[in-house]
Scaffold this active site. Structure first.
Site, mmCIF file in Angstrom:
data_model
loop_
_atom_site.group_PDB
_atom_site.id
_atom_site.type_symbol
_atom_site.label_atom_id
_atom_site.label_comp_id
_atom_site.label_asym_id
_atom_site.label_seq_id
_atom_site.Cartn_x
_atom_site.Cartn_y
_atom_site.Cartn_z
ATOM 1 N N ARG A 114 0.873 -1.205 0.022
ATOM 2 C CA ARG A 114 0.094 0.005 -0.174
ATOM 3 C C ARG A 114 0.921 1.264 -0.116
ATOM 4 N NH1 ARG A 114 -0.594 4.503 2.901
ATOM 5 N NH2 ARG A 114 -0.075 3.441 5.012
ATOM 6 N N ASP A 115 1.359 1.335 1.055
ATOM 7 C CA ASP A 115 2.376 2.669 1.053
ATOM 8 C C ASP A 115 3.337 2.708 0.377
ATOM 9 O OD1 ASP A 115 3.039 5.288 2.071
ATOM 10 O OD2 ASP A 115 4.060 4.446 4.137
ATOM 11 N N HIS A 153 6.344 4.600 12.589
ATOM 12 C CA HIS A 153 6.674 4.440 10.913
ATOM 13 C C HIS A 153 7.497 5.582 10.639
ATOM 14 C CE1 HIS A 153 4.267 3.833 7.247
ATOM 15 N NE2 HIS A 153 5.208 4.991 6.998
ATOM 16 N N HIS A 195 10.592 7.324 8.002
ATOM 17 C CA HIS A 195 11.311 7.269 6.792
ATOM 18 C C HIS A 195 12.797 7.639 7.160
ATOM 19 C CE1 HIS A 195 7.534 7.787 4.238
ATOM 20 N NE2 HIS A 195 7.255 6.985 5.280
ATOM 21 N N CYS A 241 5.588 9.540 0.020
ATOM 22 C CA CYS A 241 4.472 10.146 0.185
ATOM 23 C C CYS A 241 3.988 11.068 -0.982
ATOM 24 C CB CYS A 241 4.310 11.020 1.684
ATOM 25 S SG CYS A 241 2.736 11.598 1.921
ATOM 26 N N ASN A 274 10.558 4.477 2.885
ATOM 27 C CA ASN A 274 10.061 4.149 4.223
ATOM 28 C C ASN A 274 11.419 3.285 4.701
ATOM 29 O OD1 ASN A 274 7.050 4.323 4.924
ATOM 30 N ND2 ASN A 274 7.192 3.685 2.750
#
Length: 340
Positions: free
Chosen positions: A26-27, A228, A230, A261, A270
């Site tokens: 997803r991300d 989470h 980065h 993003c 990420n």
């Protein structure tokens, strides 16, 4: 077989086991320029599960105009839904397949396909809330209220993502007390878990510790928190270690370091799942993940994206195992999943 693995030297004050919340499908893929075929996405999810990931965030039920890379959610989720609930090796948890929903319409779509875990995505800053959701922070929380309530009524688990917890490209450093305030409001809505996002990768270990401490002082249990990170400035692993020392046991990561993003151009990839697992295994922390299979999976996906993986661990291990027989019989032997 990979001929190089980390020496295991446990450190005091760290958890015995960490749950890796895999966000690559997803991300990771939402930030790709090209549209990845749904069949490739489904195989990616299957391979991640086969590598031992127990929580794999599959997609987002967002309007295709916002994120066209995820416009195939209605096709993708049914293709992998049979994996949910599968038991792994002895002691492993069952497979979880959460999905992101932006609003009530997205929730309806997800629940109709059988999704049992959903996530909402908020912001600690006004600038990013307007860029990402076209709403103020207050308006976004008001939009999430019925989503969370309906999800809970349907028996679904709810995760709350909070972006810009450490820095914002428009507003600069984000005050800890502001983040704490929005976290408390998300929990009051009914979120079971909060994921604290360092969306542009500017956090440092001291900042991480300060935020987690402030959240505890505000009555937020560490057991309900995930992190989470980065890796914009190479701090993701250091920040993760700071969170582990504080008692956090759920860490978001993306296979091969995919992602960024689309609404914050300064956000880079990420934290790579392989880099995280290398560190955790070296610390003697159990993850249930087969690093060999995971690395092969990220190499496979990188080939389909037409570029090498940014993960240092993937690059190092792939170069050492290129001639390994297991490299051709590991993640490819997924016939047991393909009929799910």
């Amino acid at each position: 077989m990979i001929d190089e693995l980390p020496m295991v030297l446990p450190a005091e004050g760290l958890p015995a086991r960490v749950r890796v919340h895999e966000v690559g499908p997803r991300d990771g893929l939402q930030n790709e320029q090209a549209i990845v075929p749904v069949e490739v996405k489904a195989e990616f999810v299957r391979r991640l599960v086969d590598a031992g990931l127990r929580t794999v965030e599959v997609t987002s039920f967002v309007h295709p105009r916002w994120v066209p890379q995820l416009a195939d959610a209605e096709r993708l989720f049914p293709a992998v839904a049979g994996l949910a609930g599968l038991a792994g090796h002895e002691g492993d948890a069952a497979v979880r397949l959460p999905v992101l929903v932006p609003n009530e319409r997205g929730l309806e779509r997800a629940l109709a396909l059988g999704a049992r875990e959903i996530a909402v995505f908020g912001s600690a800053t006004e600038s990013f809330a307007k860029a990402n959701l076209n709403r103020t922070v207050d308006e976004a929380l008001a939009m999430f209220a019925p989503v969370v309530a309906r999800a809970k009524e349907a028996g679904a688990g709810v995760r709350g993502y909070l972006s810009m917890c450490f820095g914002d490209p428009w507003e600069g450093p984000v005050p800890v007390e502001r983040v704490v305030g929005v976290c408390r409001r998300l929990l009051d809505l009914g979120c079971d878990e909060l994921s604290l996002g360092d969306t542009i990768g500017v956090a440092t270990p001291g900042h991480v510790t300060a935020l987690l401490t402030a959240l505890n002082e505000a009555g937020v249990s560490t057991e309900r928190l995930a992190v989470h990170f980065h890796d914009t400035y190479g701090q993701a692993l250091a920040n993760t270690l700071a969170a582990l020392r504080h008692g956090v046991t759920t860490v978001d990561a993306s296979a091969g370091g995919l992602g960024g993003c689309p609404y914050a151009r300064s956000a880079t990839g990420n934290l790579a799942t392989e880099d995280l697992v290398w560190m955790l295994h070296g610390l003697g922390i159990d993850t249930g993940i087969d690093l060999d299979r995971l690395t092969a999976t990220s190499v496979w996906m990188a080939e389909r994206l037409g570029r090498p993986s940014p993960s240092r661990t993937v690059r190092a291990l792939a170069s050492r195992s290129a001639d390994s027989p297991r490299n051709t019989t590991g993640p490819d032997s997924l016939d047991s999943h393909k009929e799910q």
